[in-house]
Motif scaffolding. Structure first.
Motif, PDB file in Angstrom:
ATOM      1  N   ARG A   1      10.637 -40.138  -3.819  1.00  0.00           N
ATOM      2  CA  ARG A   1       9.631 -40.863  -4.600  1.00  0.00           C
ATOM      3  C   ARG A   1       9.440 -40.249  -5.987  1.00  0.00           C
ATOM      4  N   TRP A   2       9.446 -38.914  -6.039  1.00  0.00           N
ATOM      5  CA  TRP A   2       9.237 -38.238  -7.332  1.00  0.00           C
ATOM      6  C   TRP A   2      10.399 -37.288  -7.596  1.00  0.00           C
ATOM      7  N   PRO A   3      11.555 -37.823  -8.015  1.00  0.00           N
ATOM      8  CA  PRO A   3      12.743 -36.973  -8.205  1.00  0.00           C
ATOM      9  C   PRO A   3      12.487 -35.840  -9.212  1.00  0.00           C
ATOM     10  N   GLY A   4      11.594 -36.072 -10.175  1.00  0.00           N
ATOM     11  CA  GLY A   4      11.320 -35.024 -11.171  1.00  0.00           C
ATOM     12  C   GLY A   4      10.055 -34.240 -10.860  1.00  0.00           C
ATOM     13  N   GLY A   5       9.550 -34.334  -9.638  1.00  0.00           N
ATOM     14  CA  GLY A   5       8.304 -33.653  -9.275  1.00  0.00           C
ATOM     15  C   GLY A   5       7.138 -34.633  -9.287  1.00  0.00           C
ATOM     16  N   PHE A   6       6.067 -34.264  -8.590  1.00  0.00           N
ATOM     17  CA  PHE A   6       4.908 -35.146  -8.430  1.00  0.00           C
ATOM     18  C   PHE A   6       4.295 -35.545  -9.775  1.00  0.00           C
ATOM     19  N   VAL A   7       4.002 -36.839  -9.907  1.00  0.00           N
ATOM     20  CA  VAL A   7       3.212 -37.311 -11.047  1.00  0.00           C
ATOM     21  C   VAL A   7       2.155 -38.258 -10.481  1.00  0.00           C
ATOM     22  N   CYS A   8       0.894 -37.956 -10.709  1.00  0.00           N
ATOM     23  CA  CYS A   8      -0.179 -38.815 -10.200  1.00  0.00           C
ATOM     24  C   CYS A   8      -0.174 -40.135 -10.956  1.00  0.00           C
ATOM     25  N   ARG A   9      -0.246 -41.250 -10.216  1.00  0.00           N
ATOM     26  CA  ARG A   9      -0.161 -42.550 -10.911  1.00  0.00           C
ATOM     27  C   ARG A   9      -1.479 -42.896 -11.608  1.00  0.00           C
TER      28      ARG A   9
ATOM     29  N   ALA B   1      16.315 -52.174   5.133  1.00  0.00           N
ATOM     30  CA  ALA B   1      16.613 -51.264   4.019  1.00  0.00           C
ATOM     31  C   ALA B   1      18.113 -51.215   3.741  1.00  0.00           C
ATOM     32  N   MET B   2      18.861 -52.168   4.286  1.00  0.00           N
ATOM     33  CA  MET B   2      20.298 -52.236   4.006  1.00  0.00           C
ATOM     34  C   MET B   2      20.605 -53.338   3.004  1.00  0.00           C
ATOM     35  N   VAL B   3      19.551 -53.906   2.429  1.00  0.00           N
ATOM     36  CA  VAL B   3      19.745 -54.906   1.381  1.00  0.00           C
ATOM     37  C   VAL B   3      19.013 -54.388   0.153  1.00  0.00           C
ATOM     38  N   ALA B   4      19.781 -53.944  -0.843  1.00  0.00           N
ATOM     39  CA  ALA B   4      19.160 -53.395  -2.047  1.00  0.00           C
ATOM     40  C   ALA B   4      18.532 -54.519  -2.849  1.00  0.00           C
ATOM     41  N   PRO B   5      17.245 -54.389  -3.207  1.00  0.00           N
ATOM     42  CA  PRO B   5      16.587 -55.483  -3.919  1.00  0.00           C
ATOM     43  C   PRO B   5      17.228 -55.774  -5.280  1.00  0.00           C
ATOM     44  N   GLU B   6      17.782 -54.762  -5.929  1.00  0.00           N
ATOM     45  CA  GLU B   6      18.323 -54.978  -7.290  1.00  0.00           C
ATOM     46  C   GLU B   6      19.847 -55.070  -7.283  1.00  0.00           C
ATOM     47  N   ARG B   7      20.419 -55.476  -6.116  1.00  0.00           N
ATOM     48  CA  ARG B   7      21.871 -55.479  -6.023  1.00  0.00           C
ATOM     49  C   ARG B   7      22.512 -56.457  -7.019  1.00  0.00           C
TER      50      ARG B   7
ATOM     51  N   PHE C   1      28.162 -41.058   4.080  1.00  0.00           N
ATOM     52  CA  PHE C   1      27.112 -40.040   4.024  1.00  0.00           C
ATOM     53  C   PHE C   1      26.135 -40.296   2.884  1.00  0.00           C
ATOM     54  N   SER C   2      26.636 -40.922   1.795  1.00  0.00           N
ATOM     55  CA  SER C   2      25.676 -41.288   0.762  1.00  0.00           C
ATOM     56  C   SER C   2      24.897 -42.523   1.201  1.00  0.00           C
ATOM     57  N   ALA C   3      25.447 -43.276   2.166  1.00  0.00           N
ATOM     58  CA  ALA C   3      24.742 -44.454   2.683  1.00  0.00           C
ATOM     59  C   ALA C   3      23.427 -44.050   3.343  1.00  0.00           C
ATOM     60  N   PHE C   4      23.399 -42.882   3.989  1.00  0.00           N
ATOM     61  CA  PHE C   4      22.177 -42.372   4.624  1.00  0.00           C
ATOM     62  C   PHE C   4      21.056 -42.270   3.586  1.00  0.00           C
ATOM     63  N   GLN C   5      21.390 -41.615   2.458  1.00  0.00           N
ATOM     64  CA  GLN C   5      20.399 -41.445   1.406  1.00  0.00           C
ATOM     65  C   GLN C   5      20.006 -42.792   0.794  1.00  0.00           C
ATOM     66  N   ARG C   6      20.990 -43.673   0.647  1.00  0.00           N
ATOM     67  CA  ARG C   6      20.738 -44.985   0.058  1.00  0.00           C
ATOM     68  C   ARG C   6      19.755 -45.787   0.911  1.00  0.00           C
ATOM     69  N   VAL C   7      19.956 -45.744   2.230  1.00  0.00           N
ATOM     70  CA  VAL C   7      19.050 -46.471   3.120  1.00  0.00           C
ATOM     71  C   VAL C   7      17.624 -45.949   2.955  1.00  0.00           C
ATOM     72  N   LEU C   8      17.463 -44.631   2.912  1.00  0.00           N
ATOM     73  CA  LEU C   8      16.109 -44.086   2.778  1.00  0.00           C
ATOM     74  C   LEU C   8      15.513 -44.400   1.401  1.00  0.00           C
ATOM     75  N   GLN C   9      16.377 -44.417   0.393  1.00  0.00           N
ATOM     76  CA  GLN C   9      15.914 -44.786  -0.951  1.00  0.00           C
ATOM     77  C   GLN C   9      15.368 -46.210  -0.961  1.00  0.00           C
ATOM     78  N   ILE C  10      16.143 -47.137  -0.393  1.00  0.00           N
ATOM     79  CA  ILE C  10      15.685 -48.535  -0.343  1.00  0.00           C
ATOM     80  C   ILE C  10      14.447 -48.625   0.547  1.00  0.00           C
ATOM     81  N   ALA C  11      14.460 -47.854   1.643  1.00  0.00           N
ATOM     82  CA  ALA C  11      13.344 -47.868   2.595  1.00  0.00           C
ATOM     83  C   ALA C  11      12.021 -47.527   1.915  1.00  0.00           C
ATOM     84  N   MET C  12      12.071 -46.653   0.900  1.00  0.00           N
ATOM     85  CA  MET C  12      10.844 -46.224   0.222  1.00  0.00           C
ATOM     86  C   MET C  12      10.209 -47.350  -0.582  1.00  0.00           C
TER      87      MET C  12
END
Ligand SMILES: [Zn+2]
Length: 312
Positions: A30-38, A122-128, A278-289
């Protein structure tokens, strides 16, 4: 930041030994560069792993890490979700709800069934991106799909599935399949087949189809339409054969027509990432978020072709 992509079960267990490790992973997604309060853009925070919550130190805003994700309101441990994403993406045929329930000691079949369907969402990327270049389009009948899940009854209505496969140049003038898209459709009427092409293929693309005249409108809509004899669509035919083999596999004997689209999504996701499981694992969780998954109620109330819950 580079997040770990475990490749074996022992590696998975050392990267994700507990709930806190999973929560940290979601935090980094969610915060690849560290936490930022919205609210106040503050960067300092407290973490409450047990409550899956992060609290801004400056303005005390609470952020539930699973809010707005496929894991929202789930009582299952995050570790179960992570195992689900890992096994679905790295095992060659995927995993069935029955196997998943057994392997993770989940009490009810429905829980495992629902969890895997949410992962499929989460196997369908919204911005595909749309397919482009040169694309083969064809339809096939998928049979043996139990209508309404009444197992053992012989009301095995076949479902029409339309597919698009990018044609890429392989070695020595051969062609290889690029990305794939699949959709269960009610019939081969012009509106259904042309609508599918418009939703999945960039105008201007060379589109190869068989002689079915439902496709004739494509030229007018800006596509370079070429209708071929059926034998000239080798990639589409091969993908349909692979799809049928995969669906006949021991895991999928319970696919109902209303959920077929979810399996078509999974098949396309696997195909499109077959060289990078193996990158698919990360991709699924990314879309899942960023994905709200179908609820239990929605899954069971899906319409005949699952369009309302499995098409995004
Ligand atoms: Zn704040």
């Amino acid at each position: 930041m580079k997040l770990p992509s475990p490749q074996t079960l022992p590696e998975f267990q050392s990267v994700f030994p507990n709930e806190e490790a999973c929560l940290l992973y979601l935090f980094d997604l969610r915060w690849p560069g560290g936490f930022v309060c919205r609210k106040c853009t503050g960067r300092k925070h407290y973490s409450y792993p047990l409550r899956r919550t992060v609290v801004c130190k400056t303005c005390r805003t609470h952020v539930r890490l699973t809010a707005g994700t496929i894991m929202e309101r789930s009582k299952q441990p995050l570790l179960t979700w992570f195992y689900g994403a890992f096994l679905t993406t790295t095992l060659t045929p995927g995993i069935s709800a029955v196997q998943f329930q057994r392997q993770l000691g989940i009490g009810r079949y429905e829980t495992a069934f629902q969890l895997l369907h949410k992962i499929r969402a989460a196997m369908v990327a919204p911005e595909r991106e749309l397919l482009h270049g040169c694309v083969e389009i064809d339809e096939t009948l998928i049979g043996g799909v139990h209508k309404g899940g009444e197992r053992g009854r012989s009301t095995q209505k076949k479902t029409l599935v339309i597919g698009a496969v990018e044609v890429r140049q392989g070695r020595k003038r051969s062609v290889v399949a690029g990305r794939v898209r699949l959709r269960a459709i009610p019939d081969a009427a012009c509106s259904a087949v042309v609508g599918f092409v418009q939703e999945n293929v960039v105008p201007g693309t060379t589109v190869l189809t068989d002689g079915h005249n439902g496709y004739n409108a494509l030229q007018r809509l800006g596509y370079q339409h070429r209708s071929e004899v059926a034998a000239a669509l080798p990639l589409a035919h091969r993908e349909f054969a692979n799809l049928k083999t995969w669906l006949r596999g021991p895991h999928h004997d319970r696919v109902e027509r209303k959920h077929l689209q979810a399996y078509l999504n999974e098949f396309a996701f696997r195909h499109n990432r077959r060289f990078w499981p193996f990158s698919a694992f990360q991709r699924v969780l990314q879309i899942a978020m960023k994905t709200a998954a179908p609820t239990y109620h929605e899954l069971y109330q899906a319409d005949e072709f699952g369009t309302d819950v499995h098409v995004r």
